[in-house]
Each structure stands twice: as structure tokens, then as C-alpha cells.
Design a protein around this motif. Structure first.
Motif, PDB file in Angstrom:
ATOM      1  N   GLY A 273      -4.378  -5.196  -3.525  1.00  9.41           N
ATOM      2  CA  GLY A 273      -4.660  -6.522  -4.055  1.00  9.41           C
ATOM      3  C   GLY A 273      -3.451  -7.402  -4.218  1.00  9.41           C
ATOM      4  O   GLY A 273      -3.588  -8.625  -4.390  1.00  9.41           O
ATOM      5  N   ASP A 274      -2.242  -6.827  -4.203  1.00  5.33           N
ATOM      6  CA  ASP A 274      -1.032  -7.636  -4.320  1.00  5.33           C
ATOM      7  C   ASP A 274      -0.902  -8.572  -3.122  1.00  5.33           C
ATOM      8  O   ASP A 274      -1.332  -8.244  -2.008  1.00  5.33           O
ATOM      9  CB  ASP A 274       0.204  -6.750  -4.418  1.00  5.33           C
ATOM     10  CG  ASP A 274       0.310  -6.031  -5.753  1.00  5.33           C
ATOM     11  OD1 ASP A 274      -0.534  -6.298  -6.634  1.00  5.33           O
ATOM     12  OD2 ASP A 274       1.215  -5.192  -5.903  1.00  5.33           O
ATOM     13  N   ILE A 275      -0.287  -9.717  -3.360  1.00  4.01           N
ATOM     14  CA  ILE A 275      -0.094 -10.726  -2.311  1.00  4.01           C
ATOM     15  C   ILE A 275       1.392 -10.965  -2.134  1.00  4.01           C
ATOM     16  O   ILE A 275       2.132 -11.061  -3.117  1.00  4.01           O
ATOM     17  CB  ILE A 275      -0.801 -12.044  -2.693  1.00  4.01           C
ATOM     18  CG1 ILE A 275      -2.284 -11.783  -2.943  1.00  4.01           C
ATOM     19  CG2 ILE A 275      -0.609 -13.093  -1.601  1.00  4.01           C
ATOM     20  CD1 ILE A 275      -2.939 -12.844  -3.795  1.00  4.01           C
ATOM     21  N   ILE A 276       1.817 -11.063  -0.876  1.00  2.00           N
ATOM     22  CA  ILE A 276       3.236 -11.282  -0.576  1.00  2.00           C
ATOM     23  C   ILE A 276       3.357 -12.452   0.386  1.00  2.00           C
ATOM     24  O   ILE A 276       2.651 -12.518   1.400  1.00  2.00           O
ATOM     25  CB  ILE A 276       3.878 -10.017   0.018  1.00  2.00           C
ATOM     26  CG1 ILE A 276       3.789  -8.867  -0.990  1.00  2.00           C
ATOM     27  CG2 ILE A 276       5.335 -10.279   0.392  1.00  2.00           C
ATOM     28  CD1 ILE A 276       4.191  -7.538  -0.461  1.00  2.00           C
ATOM     29  N   LEU A 277       4.254 -13.386   0.051  1.00  2.00           N
ATOM     30  CA  LEU A 277       4.575 -14.513   0.914  1.00  2.00           C
ATOM     31  C   LEU A 277       6.023 -14.411   1.353  1.00  2.00           C
ATOM     32  O   LEU A 277       6.878 -13.931   0.596  1.00  2.00           O
ATOM     33  CB  LEU A 277       4.361 -15.846   0.177  1.00  2.00           C
ATOM     34  CG  LEU A 277       3.006 -16.102  -0.458  1.00  2.00           C
ATOM     35  CD1 LEU A 277       3.005 -17.468  -1.138  1.00  2.00           C
ATOM     36  CD2 LEU A 277       1.888 -15.998   0.562  1.00  2.00           C
TER      37      LEU A 277
END
Length: 342
Positions: A273-277
Motif C-alpha cells: 500500500g505504500d506509495i513512492i514518487l
């Protein structure tokens, strides 16, 4: 997803006036023997994974990345090692890649070039090319191996219904006189298609791309890319660290704090569920709250990165100016590494 650095890298080209660009091409066309439609194959290189790479996609566990010089590379071990595609019929910079099935994929880039693979990225054929259009492709979206869209500069929209054999150019909005650069195209969880564009504009389709509606967000700058999240919300992101989130299908948008002015070009949501940009000047941003906030770190190399994918256990794979890099998938471990600062 792509187009952050891809669009920025191309900004020099797009800043050239049509008249001067046409003049340059005229000179080339006057050269004896010059054929703008001739196929030039990408050159085999042991350094293909160390050069500019602008987009990546996962196809049945395989990672496929594309970049300058027509480089296409793939990895079957979560990004630890890479193999260059055997046959790629172009040397233009490839900015975007999409796989609607395990084996069938498309990539696009400069000179309105689109190539296709039917063997998972090992060999490719050219299915579209328009040298004289002077229009780069920035994004690809396919809902099936037969039907998809290519979008790009100056509101370019190409649609195919036969797996890339033929393409039809259409307007982004019927009767609209838009001339925005369309920087990325992606799907939300409910099947809605979004296009991230210039001047704070987002285009939305709820009918599988048959029509698009223009949506104006609170932001005035360019969105380079976007991502549909597992909870049904959508993020769009771009210049100067701006990230906006919608939970109601694009009707309203909320600015997400990132703590940075660095532009973002690529993003991924991990299985947890973590988001990385990732973005310019070494920016890598982490969110563990569904995209409601981000903690942004800076790689010490200060290079530009434009795409990111889930990698080996506890790692992500990022792509940009220096090629492929592997780093931790959480902010705490990233900050503790020697090549990252908080």
C-alpha cells in the motif's frame, strides 16, 4: 508511468518554433540519400542500463524499461540484472511503455514513433512513425491488446482498434481547441481513464476513451504523471513538488504536502500500500498513508529520475538519467543509506 523527465528532456525540442524545426528537417531531407522513414535499429550496448531510461512496466513479473537511443531492457529477477532487447527498430528516445498482456507490449517516443512486441519485449517491430509531425509521444494506455491510445505533445491523441496495425488521430475533446501537452495517461481502480496535462489540466474518460472531459484543478502548473490507487483515489503530480489527490473521481482535488519543490515524474504503489514518487534532483518521496502526505528524501547524486517499480525484497528500482538504481522501499532505510539525505 512516465513523462516527468521525459517531458523536461524534450522541452528543448518543444521550445523550438515550428518554423525553425521545419527548417532543420528540410536541411536533413535535402541531404542526398536521407530517408526520414528508414528504420535504424538500436545498437547493442553493455551500458544500456547505465544510460537515460524514462519508463518501466511490469509484464507478468518481467520488468521492461525504455529510454534513449531506442534502448529497451528487461529483467526477470526484479531488477537485479538486465538484458537488452534483441531487435528494436528505432534509435529515437523512447519515453513510454505499456503492456496490455503478458507478451504484447507497446513503446513510444520521439518522431511519433510506436513499436510493438509480441514476445514479452525480446523483439520489436515498428507500427507507427511520423517524422514530419515533429510530435513526441509521452504516454500509452491499452485496455486490451487490440485497443489503446498514444498521447503526446500539442494534444496529440492516436487510437488503435487493431493492435497497432492502424492508428487514427482524434481530438482530446470534441470541438475543443486545446493545444496542451498531454504528459501521461493512466487508469483508476474503477476503470476511469485520466490524462495528466499542462496548466493544471486533467482530462477524464468514463466510457473507455470514447470521450474525454476537461477538468481544471486548483494548480496552474504542469502535471507530468499520475497513478490510480488501490483504494480508488487518484494522484496527479508534476512541477515544483506539487501532488494533488482526488477521492471523488476528479470532482475535487486536495493538495498533498510533500515538503519539496522538486518536480515529480514517476510513481508506484507497492503491494503493502505504500506509495513512492521519484523526480528531479534526486527526489524520492514516500507515503505510508495512502497518498495523503509524503516524506521526501534526496539522493546525493542529485540526478533526475522518472520511473519507479517494486524490486527485490525491501527494495525499489528507480530509472532516470544514470539508468537503473536500486534503493530501499521505505524512507527510514533510505535516509540511513550513504547516498541519500533527508
Amino acid at each position: 508511468m512516465t513523462s516527468g523527465i521525459g517531458a523536461l528532456v524534450l522541452s528543448g525540442l518543444l521550445a523550438v518554433s515550428p518554423a525553425s524545426a521545419a527548417k532543420d528537417y528540410t536541411v536533413l531531407e535535402d541531404v542526398e540519400g536521407f530517408d526520414p522513414n528508414a528504420i535504424k535499429y538500436a545498437t547493442p550496448s553493455d551500458q544500456a542500463d547505465d544510460n537515460l531510461l524514462l519508463d518501466v512496466v511490469r509484464a507478468n513479473g518481467r520488468l521492461v524499461a525504455v529510454g534513449e537511443f531506442g534502448h529497451v531492457i528487461y529483467s526477470d529477477d526484479q531488477g537485479m540484472s538486465w538484458t537488452q532487447a534483441e531487435t528494436v527498430p528505432t534509435q529515437v528516445t523512447l519515453t513510454t511503455v505499456a503492456f496490455p498482456s503478458d507478451k504484447v507490449g507497446f513503446a513510444g517516443g520521439h518522431d511519433t514513433t510506436i513499436i510493438k512486441t509480441e514476445d514479452g519485449g525480446v523483439t520489436w517491430e515498428r507500427v507507427y512513425h511520423d517524422f514530419e509531425a515533429e510530435t513526441p509521444i509521452f504516454g500509452l494506455y491499452f485496455d486490451t491488446p487490440q485497443h489503446g491510445f498514444a498521447i503526446g505533445a500539442f494534444s496529440l491523441v492516436l487510437e488503435t482498434n487493431d493492435g497497432g496495425e492502424t492508428w487514427e488521430q482524434t481530438d482530446i475533446v470534441d470541438g475543443g481547441e486545446y493545444d496542451y501537452h498531454l504528459n501521461d495517461i493512466f487508469e483508476a481502480k474503477d476503470g476511469t481513464i485520466y490524462i495528466a496535462a499542462e496548466f493544471g489540466n486533467v482530462f477524464r474518460s468514463t466510457d473507455d476513451g470514447e470521450s474525454f472531459q476537461a477538468i481544471k484543478t486548483p494548480y496552474e502548473g504542469s502535471f507530468w504523471s499520475g497513478i490510480g490507487l488501490a483504494d480508488g483515489s487518484v494522484l496527479v503530480y508534476g512541477m515544483r513538488g506539487n501532488v494533488y489527490r482526488t477521492v471523488d473521481g476528479g470532482e475535487t482535488w486536495t493538495k498533498v504536502p510533500t515538503g519539496t519543490k522538486k518536480s515529480f515524474g514517476g510513481g508506484v504503489q507497492l503491494d503493502n500500500g505504500d506509495i513512492i514518487l521519484v523526480g528531479l534532483n534526486g527526489a524520492v518521496a514516500y507515503s505510508s498513508d495512502g497518498g495523503e502526505s509524503f516524506l521526501t528524501t534526496s539522493r546525493r547524486d542529485r540526478e533526475g529520475y522518472n520511473a519507479v517499480a517494486d524490486g527485490p525484497e525491501g527494495k525499489i528500482v528507480i530509472f532516470g538519467v544514470p539508468g537503473v538504481k536500486i534503493m530501499p522501499d521505505n524512507a527510514e532505510d533510505a535516509v540511513s543509506q550513504d547516498d541519500v539525505s533527508s
